[in-house]
Design a protein around this motif. Sequence first.
Motif, PDB file in Angstrom:
ATOM      1  N   SER A 134       0.453  -1.379  -0.084  1.00  0.00           N
ATOM      2  CA  SER A 134       0.012  -0.255  -0.259  1.00  0.00           C
ATOM      3  C   SER A 134       0.738   1.660  -0.061  1.00  0.00           C
ATOM      4  CB  SER A 134      -1.204  -0.035   0.820  1.00  0.00           C
ATOM      5  OG  SER A 134      -0.119   0.136   2.064  1.00  0.00           O
ATOM      6  N   GLY A 135       0.535   2.494  -0.145  1.00  0.00           N
ATOM      7  CA  GLY A 135       1.252   3.718  -0.128  1.00  0.00           C
ATOM      8  C   GLY A 135       1.710   3.702   1.042  1.00  0.00           C
ATOM      9  N   ASN A 136       0.699   3.377   2.620  1.00  0.00           N
ATOM     10  CA  ASN A 136       1.669   3.393   3.642  1.00  0.00           C
ATOM     11  C   ASN A 136       3.414   2.245   3.220  1.00  0.00           C
ATOM     12  OD1 ASN A 136      -0.076   5.150   4.665  1.00  0.00           O
ATOM     13  ND2 ASN A 136      -1.644   3.466   5.482  1.00  0.00           N
ATOM     14  N   ASP A 137       3.143   1.790   3.172  1.00  0.00           N
ATOM     15  CA  ASP A 137       3.776   1.192   2.911  1.00  0.00           C
ATOM     16  C   ASP A 137       5.060   1.904   2.454  1.00  0.00           C
ATOM     17  OD1 ASP A 137       3.439  -1.683   4.176  1.00  0.00           O
ATOM     18  OD2 ASP A 137       2.305  -1.950   2.165  1.00  0.00           O
ATOM     19  N   PHE A 138       5.093   2.281   1.115  1.00  0.00           N
ATOM     20  CA  PHE A 138       6.524   2.487   0.483  1.00  0.00           C
ATOM     21  C   PHE A 138       6.593   4.671   1.571  1.00  0.00           C
ATOM     22  CE2 PHE A 138       4.317   0.639  -3.242  1.00  0.00           C
ATOM     23  CZ  PHE A 138       5.669  -0.019  -3.517  1.00  0.00           C
ATOM     24  N   GLN A 139       6.129   5.182   1.787  1.00  0.00           N
ATOM     25  CA  GLN A 139       5.713   6.008   3.233  1.00  0.00           C
ATOM     26  C   GLN A 139       6.531   5.585   4.048  1.00  0.00           C
ATOM     27  OE1 GLN A 139       2.371   8.251   4.832  1.00  0.00           O
ATOM     28  NE2 GLN A 139       4.031   9.342   4.901  1.00  0.00           N
ATOM     29  N   ARG A 140       6.637   4.496   4.246  1.00  0.00           N
ATOM     30  CA  ARG A 140       7.481   4.043   5.573  1.00  0.00           C
ATOM     31  C   ARG A 140       9.195   3.388   5.017  1.00  0.00           C
ATOM     32  NH1 ARG A 140       4.737  -0.991   7.805  1.00  0.00           N
ATOM     33  NH2 ARG A 140       3.264   0.473   7.030  1.00  0.00           N
ATOM     34  N   LEU A 141       9.060   2.883   4.144  1.00  0.00           N
ATOM     35  CA  LEU A 141      10.394   2.533   3.646  1.00  0.00           C
ATOM     36  C   LEU A 141      10.969   3.430   3.121  1.00  0.00           C
ATOM     37  CD1 LEU A 141       9.650  -0.412   1.106  1.00  0.00           C
ATOM     38  CD2 LEU A 141      11.245  -0.884   2.988  1.00  0.00           C
TER      39      LEU A 141
END
Length: 68
Positions: A58-65
């Motif tokens: 999800s977008g949250n996964d990319f933001q966390r990375l």
Amino acid sequence: MSLMVRQLQPTDTGLPLEIYAFSKEQDWERFEEVQSDIFDHVYAGIRFFDLKLFQSPSGNDFQRLSNS
């Protein structure tokens, strides 16, 4: 108890599977353990069929990375 696995319509990201399993367990914690055991077996056996697991990030996964 009964167990049913069926293939859903293929998508551009793979072949979705639907797993129906029934248990006599009524205690929620024990039921979660049974469910976990089923998926442990699926994950362990997937390599014998030359398959790969896929989960869409999800977008949250990319933001966390990007924050790491």
